[in-house]
Structures are given as C-alpha cells and as structure tokens.
Design an enzyme around this catalytic site. Structure first.
Site, PDB file in Angstrom:
ATOM      1  N   GLU A  35       0.873  -1.172   0.000  1.00 59.41           N
ATOM      2  CA  GLU A  35       0.000   0.000   0.000  1.00 59.41           C
ATOM      3  C   GLU A  35       0.913   1.225   0.000  1.00 59.41           C
ATOM      4  OE1 GLU A  35      -2.221   0.942   3.551  1.00 59.41           O
ATOM      5  OE2 GLU A  35      -3.568   2.273   2.458  1.00 59.41           O
ATOM      6  N   ARG A 259       5.737 -13.000   9.316  1.00 57.11           N
ATOM      7  CA  ARG A 259       6.453 -11.776   8.991  1.00 57.11           C
ATOM      8  C   ARG A 259       7.775 -11.719   9.761  1.00 57.11           C
ATOM      9  NH1 ARG A 259       2.375  -7.827  10.370  1.00 57.11           N
ATOM     10  NH2 ARG A 259       3.550  -6.652   8.854  1.00 57.11           N
ATOM     11  N   LYS A 269       4.547   0.077   9.862  1.00 65.59           N
ATOM     12  CA  LYS A 269       4.588   1.377   9.193  1.00 65.59           C
ATOM     13  C   LYS A 269       3.978   2.465  10.082  1.00 65.59           C
ATOM     14  CE  LYS A 269       3.073  -0.036   4.999  1.00 65.59           C
ATOM     15  NZ  LYS A 269       2.562   0.103   3.622  1.00 65.59           N
TER      16      LYS A 269
END
Length: 556
Positions: A35, A259, A269
RNA sequence: UGCCCGAUAGUAUAAUGGUAGUACAACUGAUUUUGGUUCAGUUAGUCUAGGUUCGAACCCUGGUCGGGCAACCA
C-alpha cells in the site's frame, strides 16, 4: 557444490507440487502488493525477496501492484519510493499495476453480488454494525437493512456511487453468515463512501472497495498463481475464497508466512510513521530506521539485504531475528568489497622524536587486502607528528594489551614500528602528547629489523589530515522488543546517534564515492551520507568491526 | 473461554516414518602488519502425556504454552 540439495521452504514445496501436478500448466506468477502509505522496510524486503525469488526460481514473473484502496492515506511520493527501493534491491517486476485500475471491475463484481442476492446496502452507523456482528462467542444479529430487495440494493448502490450520500451514510456489505465462527464472514463491509481525492483516480470515485473486497479479486484478475502474504491474513482467506467462488473468477490461492521481526527495532509502518512525524528520527531514510532507504543511507548493500532475507528462512512460526544476523550479512559483504582507509575518530597526538622535523614520506597501502592484487593502492603521507586513537594508548595497561603503553612497541599500519618513550600531560592530568621513537629499518614492506610486535594501530599524519564529520549509529531502541512496552517510544536509545564533528582522515578519503563502502581500519565500515558535501564530508558508520577485544575487556 | 495458526540448541531454519543437520551467536585454539578476515574445533535442541508402529521431531488423541481473529485500515 552445484548438486548440493538445498532444502525447500513450505511455499516452494507447494509450488513444486503444483508444477508436478500440472496446475496452471506449471505457470508461476506472484505479486508484491504494497500500500503506498509509507516507505518499505526490511520486513517488506523479506516479502520482496520471497516473491521475486520464487518467480525467478520457477521461471515465473512477479507483478508490482499498489494496493491503493484508501485514498486518505496514500500518496504518490510513497509510490515512487517503493519503486525505487525495489529496483535498488535488484528486482524487476513484470507489470506495474494498481488496484485502482480495477475499480470499475470491482464495482461490477459488487453489482453482481447484489444481483445474486448476496450483498446489501446497510444504512447503519459504524457502532451499530459493530454491535450487529456479535462477539467471537456470540453470533451477530441482522440490522434492519439486511433484507432489502435486489432492486432496492441496486438503486442504493448506484446512488452511493453517484455521490448523493455523505461519508459513512451507507455501506455495501456481503451477505454471508452472521453466526460464522470466523468474524470475517459475518457480513463484511465491502464498499464505503469516502469523498476523497485519490492519488490516481482523482475525484472520479466517492466509493472505494475495502481491502478485503479488492485484494483477492485483484490477484484473480491478474491470474496470480500463488498469492503470498503474512500470517495475519489467514482468517481472511475463507472470505477471499468465498468472493472468488461467488464471482466464478480465476482461483488464486493465498499462502501465508510469518512476517519478519527484528529485535531492538519496530517494524510497523504506523510506528515508523510516528517516529518520523514526532521527529525522533530525521525522516523515513534516517540511518537508524529499518527502512530500505534508511539501510541504504546507513551503508547497507542490496546483496547483504538479499542474503539476510534468504538466511532467515520462511516458515509459519512467529520469530524474532537477532539484529546480529543482519550485521553479520553486511560485514560479510563489505569485508570483501570495502576499500580500506585510515581515520582517527578520537585523536591524541603522537610525536616521533627521532624522526626528522619537516621530513615527509609517501607510504603505500593496498585498497583491499581480501582481493588478490589488493584492487590497487593509494598513497598515505607520513610525518613526525601523527594522530592516533586515544583508546590505543594506556598508561597502565592490563595484561594482553597489544597497543601502546610506556615502554611498549606497536606497528603503525603501513609504516614503522615505534616504541613509547614518554607521556606529556596538561595541568589536569589529561594526556596531550605521546612521545615515541621509531625504528627506521622496520618500514612496511622492507622490514629488516627482525622485531615482532603484537599490535598494529592506525594513524593519520597531523599536517596532512583532513577533517570530516562522522556519525556513529547504534540500535534505535534499548530493549529487545519495544512493542511489548506500554509506550514503545519510551525505550528509544538516547545514544543511538553520536556525531563526531571533527574526525581526522587520510587525504585519499576526500575522493570517497557516494554509495561505496569504506572500512576505516580497526573502526568499522563507513559510507558517505546523503548530506555530505565536498566542503564538509559526512560519513555514516554502517556497522562496527567485530571486536573480540572489547568483549575481553567487558568480561574483566 | 468461539474459531484459526504455531511449538526442534540462545536465535532462526532443515530432517516429510529410519544416524536430529545448517547458519548466526557463544566458547577454545591456529594464522594474521586490522584484537578484522580466514581456518580448525567445542558447547548446546525435538513443549508435555498417551496411542499407532519393528521404529515417531514427523502420524493420531488429550493437555500446556505462544500468537492471531470483531477498524467504514491494509
């Protein structure tokens, strides 16, 4: 070596099984779907290396697709940085795509669901909808709008698109199962109204699909064979499969891996954005940030990051990787490639009393001792007065101290063996000069002295030294897992950046090239900062050298 | 106390019913004009209780522990 069987990770096993069974005719197409609402970090690098690596290994391709379904947080600046970082890491995407390219298709999909009677417009407020979903242990209850007719839903959805409703006035929901044990199947929202300007579609739309309604179908539209994402999307998979089945479109399959987590850092983020916005760091590319741009500015190389991502493996278990492994990877690369130079960061003056005043010599040092031939050499000026590292001298040294101390001998790298004769102090007892004698027959390369010394130290000639700024970085957080703290920012390491305004370096370092790594002998690897200028060079320390002596000292 | 995922040296990751291996870290030692590099070696592991089997890290069941799951975020 070549026939060595490398073990496969669980995704490679799935792909190989698919190829064997002829699924998708053996075709492999992956995608990296960021994104554009922030900069890429080392965790994304893991995903990039995985997705692009898999495609390369199995003769497939990888698309870059920007998941841009929320215009409020997304910006073109991020798109550009993401593309730049992926290229810098050394990967090429097959196609550059955007979920926003599919808005019309996704709208048609939504209409199709409405026509099938499995989607409805809901006028409830966010709170009402949340309440209607129940809890993990109690089923949800329908809102008053759940049984609107197909015609009414079609009309209302069209009106939503037309812009006559305010943000939040209505949403489109899939009609699945309000009692599902999987919360994501309890009539999820699939379209919401946002009168916001989109970075690519501008004001064309005022309704935007939710991620869950866009992601799986985007994979499907692109005929992605293996859609790889992180573990938190496991419970979403049944929903994606439901949409694909209802719409009867290409069946992309999603596979989830754990992850990357790194100790002494944060990886979301949202948290990185906080550090930027609240000025704890200089920006997204601050050399202490775990972002790709931060690592690049710090002096990390693409190959070191790729090696790291390959070494950490791919599995479904939650993991926290030791920052030490990343450091190992960059040292491994830089040891083989960085040119050696001398720099004194915390200087004290050394005078060679028996070296003629005014005399100068030009000494030779190879650029890289790890490579046969040394990758060429540079000249190093030598004279009577030198700067040496203050920590390389001790008045009362412990045993096994191989450096300079009264009466002890060391070699000056690329130069002569010297012996410490005298120490000069000021009125406060601070050492101002160290007086030594040198052994003329001990010159590097033509040593006939027969003397063996244990230590070699680096130095810079006082009259030839160039002054530069050096920035020493340490881990950004002082605890292993900052996220476990009530406030992660409270554990920021106050000493994560030390600026040395005046460090002395050998003259050749004025020719340092941006983007190239240099080893300051015995001190670490350094690279030119992006803010460096020829009038004021600035070097960032990428990583220290391994220091077993420091460990020895710590042990006492 | 609903559903989902997971559990192998300090940290990661292999072994896919047949000798528990690799990397990083740690520790010894050798080499070294970087206390770097390199080389040799050492330490150290299958969450638990049952079951299936000639044989289980692997298959089955129960338990324990860890993580995730409800946003008009992705």
């Amino acid at each position: 070596m070549e026939n060595e069987e490398k073990s496969l990770n669980f995704i490679e096993e799935i792909i190989e099984a698919d190829i064997r069974s002829g699924k998708h005719d053996g075709r492999v197409l992956t995608r990296f779907p960021p994104e554009p609402n922030g900069y890429l970090h080392i965790g994304h690098a893991k995903s990039i290396v995985l997705n692009f690596g898999l495609a390369k290994k199995y003769n497939g391709k990888t698309n870059l697709r920007f998941d841009d379904t929320n215009p409020v947080t997304e910006e073109t600046e991020y798109v550009e940085s993401i593309k730049n970082d992926i290229k810098w890491l050394g990967f090429e995407w097959a196609e550059e795509l955007y979920t926003s390219d599919y808005f019309e298709t996704l709208y048609a999909y939504a209409v199709k669901l409405i026509e099938k009677g499995v989607a409805y417009v809901d006028d409830s407020s966010p709170e009402e909808i949340a309440a209607s979903k129940g809890t993990p242990t109690e089923p949800g209850k329908p809102t008053p709008y759940r049984d609107r007719t197909v015609e009414e839903n079609l009309l209302l959805f069209e009106e939503m698109r037309s812009g006559i409703y305010l943000d939040g006035a209505k949403v489109l929901r899939a009609k699945i199962d309000l009692a599902s044990p999987n919360m994501h199947l309890r009539d999820p929202l699939i379209y919401r109204i946002k009168h916001a300007n989109h970075h690519r579609t501008g004001d064309k739309w005022c309704i935007y699909p939710m991620y869950d309604f866009a992601h799986g179908q985007s994979d499907s539209i692109e005929n992605i064979t293996h859609s790889i994402c992180t573990l938190e999307f496991v419970p979403h998979r049944p929903l994606y499969d439901w949409f694909i089945e209802q719409l009867a479109i290409f069946p992309s399959k999603q596979y989830e891996f754990a992850r990357l987590n790194l100790n002494y850092t944060v990886m979301s983020k949202r948290k990185l954005l906080q550090l930027v916005n609240e000025k704890y760091v200089e920006g997204w590319n601050d050399p202490r940030m775990p972002t790709i741009s931060g690592l690049r500015r710090r002096g990390y190389t693409p190959v070191s990051i790729r090696n790291f991502c390959e070494r950490i493996g791919v599995a479904k278990r939650e993991n926290i990787i030791d920052l030490g492994l990343l450091e190992f990877c960059i040292r491994e690369d830089l040891n083989k490639t960085a040119w050696r130079r001398m720099a004194v960061l915390n200087p004290v003056k050394l005078v060679i009393t028996n070296y003629p005043e005014g005399k100068e010599e030009t000494l030779i040092g190879e650029n890289n001792p790890e490579v046969a031939g040394g990758e060429g050499e540079r000249s190093i000026p030598f004279s009577r007065e030198l700067w040496i590292e203050r920590e390389d001298f001790m008045e009362n040294p412990p045993k096994k101290f191989f450096r300079l101390a009264p009466g002890l001998m060391v070699r000056l790298k690329h130069a002569y063996i010297i012996k410490c004769e005298e120490v000069v102090k000021d009125e406060n007892g601070i050492i101002t000069e160290i007086h030594c004698s040198y052994i003329p027959e001990s010159k590097s390369g033509e040593d006939t002295s027969g003397i063996k010394v244990k230590g070699t130290i680096h130095w810079v000639s006082v009259s030839h030294a160039k002054t530069v700024e050096v920035r020493l970085y340490d881990r950004l957080f002082s605890v292993e897992n900052p996220v476990a703290m009530e406030n992660f920012k409270a554990s920021i390491n106050p000493d994560s950046l030390e600026i040395i305004e005046n460090a002395y370096v050998e003259p050749d370092l004025l020719h340092a090239e941006p983007g190239k790594g240099y080893q300051f002998i015995r001190k670490g690897y350094f690279t030119l900062d992006t803010k460096s200028t020829s009038s004021k060079p600035v070097f960032n320390r990428t990583v220290t050298l391994r220091d077993t002596w420091a460990k020895e000292i710590q042990k006492g």
